[in-house]
Write an enzyme that holds these catalytic residues in place. Structure first.
Site, short mmCIF file in Angstrom:
data_model
loop_
_atom_site.label_atom_id
_atom_site.label_comp_id
_atom_site.label_asym_id
_atom_site.label_seq_id
_atom_site.Cartn_x
_atom_site.Cartn_y
_atom_site.Cartn_z
N ASP A 262 -8.66 -4.47 -6.89
CA ASP A 262 -7.99 -3.13 -4.76
C ASP A 262 -9.13 -2.46 -4.59
O ASP A 262 -9.32 -1.62 -6.01
CB ASP A 262 -6.73 -3.35 -5.01
N SER B 271 0.78 -1.18 -0.19
CA SER B 271 -0.32 -0.24 0.07
C SER B 271 0.98 1.60 -0.37
O SER B 271 1.36 1.06 -0.88
CB SER B 271 -0.80 -0.29 1.33
N HIS C 152 -7.55 -5.66 -0.84
CA HIS C 152 -6.12 -4.98 -0.92
C HIS C 152 -4.96 -5.44 -0.24
O HIS C 152 -4.67 -6.27 0.66
CB HIS C 152 -6.64 -3.92 0.62
#
Length: 531
Positions: free
Chosen positions: A471, A245, A499
């Site tokens: 995602d 991320s 995610h």
């Protein structure tokens, strides 16, 4: 990170659960994408609509400046901490442009490699955020890593500057943070607009008052330079890195600044550094819309879906529910009210991983019966709010980093309101919220030090960028874009939900990444793994 208040890129609790629970099943298969290159050349990326002209991030000189030599030659003292882990602290300059102007103390943890003579070095991990604690992440997930990776690497987590145990910034907490998270973020009139502005200003003022000079020095570029100090201190010539991320932005920034020091690097759930804040927030709104569509499709197949029997009806019921709770917040078993903003955050939280979808269905069932407890608990999980009403510094750091990294997308409510239609086009269900959330940095007390840029990392070792097709927080197009910018980028695609992808027990993804980390064999560019 690109989105602010409250949306960050990876809740640490979800990151840990993904690795520990392995919520994504299936062995998976690998294929090359139709029309994609498999010779290692990155795909051509088209900048997302709305991005500004972005210049390449320039590398720093290869030679370590004399003014920084004392930082690079510190001796780490590792001490036992927390169930078999070791911890240490080290110093970095507050301001790399003025190294004599004071220090910050950063804290790191490690799980020692189990393989003895087969040890390859230290694998630095970052779970995202910005604001997620890498220390907590490592200590929560180390035992779930592949045995080969555990044997070869010390797993190391350092809380970035301003985060967790590393000279943390501080803003609101307790009752004031409760009030902030409950503030209406879809104002219907001037009074609600004024209340939102007042809340954002209060948050910014508290950050400035409580955090001092540190607040102006928590940018991603500075955190990446800190990682290079730690690389040297653990004795590695090259940085071995796994970032998820926002951690991909941190890792890509490191690669852009120090391309010659890049070892095996995995960037999972990537950000596109070429996007300005407006385009990034709008793109993330579209990501959550994609994830919601997947949830709705799944819910419609179930007899117990509380929102309807088809995707259109489920979307309409969501909108109707948000309108209802906006007009009259729901009671919960905690005594706090479930407001529209808290309900939205609860839904957003459940989009991060499929294993949260049953909780969301249950939460809607009870909410329709007049009890908002389930959605409030999902929202509290997002913010990592403790049962005693305290918060970590997660959101304080999140805002501080975001507002330094990019200029604010909106300077005032009129600009945010004008942008609502384009956000709603990207996301009919979440666009309005995301547009107004992006207003917060407009009241930040410090000017942004960063700007949109591309990252080439010319001359670096292969960098593997992992993108998940549905995602919610880091849309797949961002992984495509970053892989296309990187001179040595290799795009690895997971065709699935949730995610990030590595560590979710998809054998195709995990095998490709483990092989790369252990032997340096990067997957062919364009490789796709099925769910």
């Amino acid at each position: 990170m690109r989105a602010v208040r409250p949306h960050r890129f990876l809740p640490a609790v979800v990151a840990a659960a993904l690795l520990l629970a392995g919520c994504s099943g299936g062995e998976g298969t690998a294929t090359a994408s139709p029309g994609s290159s498999t010779d290692g050349a990155p795909p051509t990326a088209t900048p997302a609509s709305g991005s500004t002209a972005a210049t390449p991030l320039q590398p720093l000189p290869a030679e370590i400046p004399a003014a920084l030599s004392s930082y690079y030659t510190q001796k780490l003292t590792w001490q036992p901490c927390d169930d078999g882990f070791e911890c240490t602290t080290f110093k970095v300059p507050v301001d790399y442009a003025n190294p004599s102007g004071g220090d910050l103390t950063l804290t790191a943890t490690r799980a020692r490699a189990t393989g003895g003579a087969t040890r390859l070095g230290s694998l630095l991990l970052n779970p995202g955020g910005p604001g997620g604690s890498a220390i907590e992440y490592v200590q929560a997930t180390a035992k779930s890593f592949d045995p080969g990776v555990r044997a070869a690497y010390d797993l190391v987590g350092v809380d970035p500057r301003g985060v967790g145990e590393s000279s943390p910034v501080s803003c609101l907490n307790g009752d004031r943070m409760d009030a902030y998270t409950a503030t209406d973020i879809t104002p219907d009139d001037q009074a609600e607009t004024d209340a939102l502005v007042a809340a954002d200003k209060e948050f910014a003022a508290a950050c400035q008052q409580k955090s001092g000079a540190t607040l102006g020095h928590v940018s991603t570029v500075e955190a990446a330079r800190d990682m290079d100090v730690l690389r040297a201190l653990v004795g590695d010539d090259k940085l071995h890195y796994l970032g998820k991320s926002y951690g991909t932005f941190l890792g890509a920034t490191y690669a852009g600044l120090f391309p010659g020091r890049v070892g095996p690097m995995v960037l999972d759930g990537a950000l596109d550094p070429s996007l300005d804040a407006r385009a990034g927030n709008r793109g993330q709104a579209g990501g959550f819309e994609t994830a919601w569509a997947a949830f709705a499709k799944d819910c419609a197949k179930r007899d117990n879906c509380p929102l309807g029997s088809n995707e259109k009806e489920i979307g309409e019921q969501l909108d109707a529910f948000f309108r209802k709770v906006d007009a009259q917040p729901l009671p919960t078993d905690s005594g706090r009210k479930l407001t529209e903003s808290l309900a939205t955050t609860g839904v957003i939280q459940a989009m991060y991983a499929e294993f949260l979808w049953p909780r969301l269905r249950d939460a809607f069932t009870t909410a329709k019966a007049g009890d908002g407890t389930g959605l409030l608990k999902l929202s509290d999980d997002y913010y990592e709010r403790s049962a005693d009403g305290t918060y970590p510094n997660l959101m304080s750091a999140n805002m501080a980093v975001n507002c330094l990294d990019l200029p604010a997308p909106f300077a005032d409510p009129a600009a945010a309101r004008q942008a609502v239609p384009e956000f709603e086009q990207a996301s009919p269900h979440f666009g309005r919220d995301m547009a107004w959330m992006a207003l917060a940095c407009g009241y930040w007390p410090l000017k942004a030090t960063g700007a949109p840029h591309t990252v080439r990392a010319a001359g670096s070792a292969p960098i593997v960028v992992v993108g998940t097709t549905r995602d919610p927080a880091t849309p797949y197009a961002w992984s495509q874009a970053l892989a296309g910018q990187l001179e040595s980028g290799r795009l690895l695609t997971y065709d699935g939900d949730g995610h990030t992808a590595y560590g979710r027990r998809n054998a195709c993804i995990d095998t490709a990444i483990n092989r790369y980390l252990l032997g340096g064999e990067a997957p062919a560019n364009g490789t796709r793994c099925a769910k």
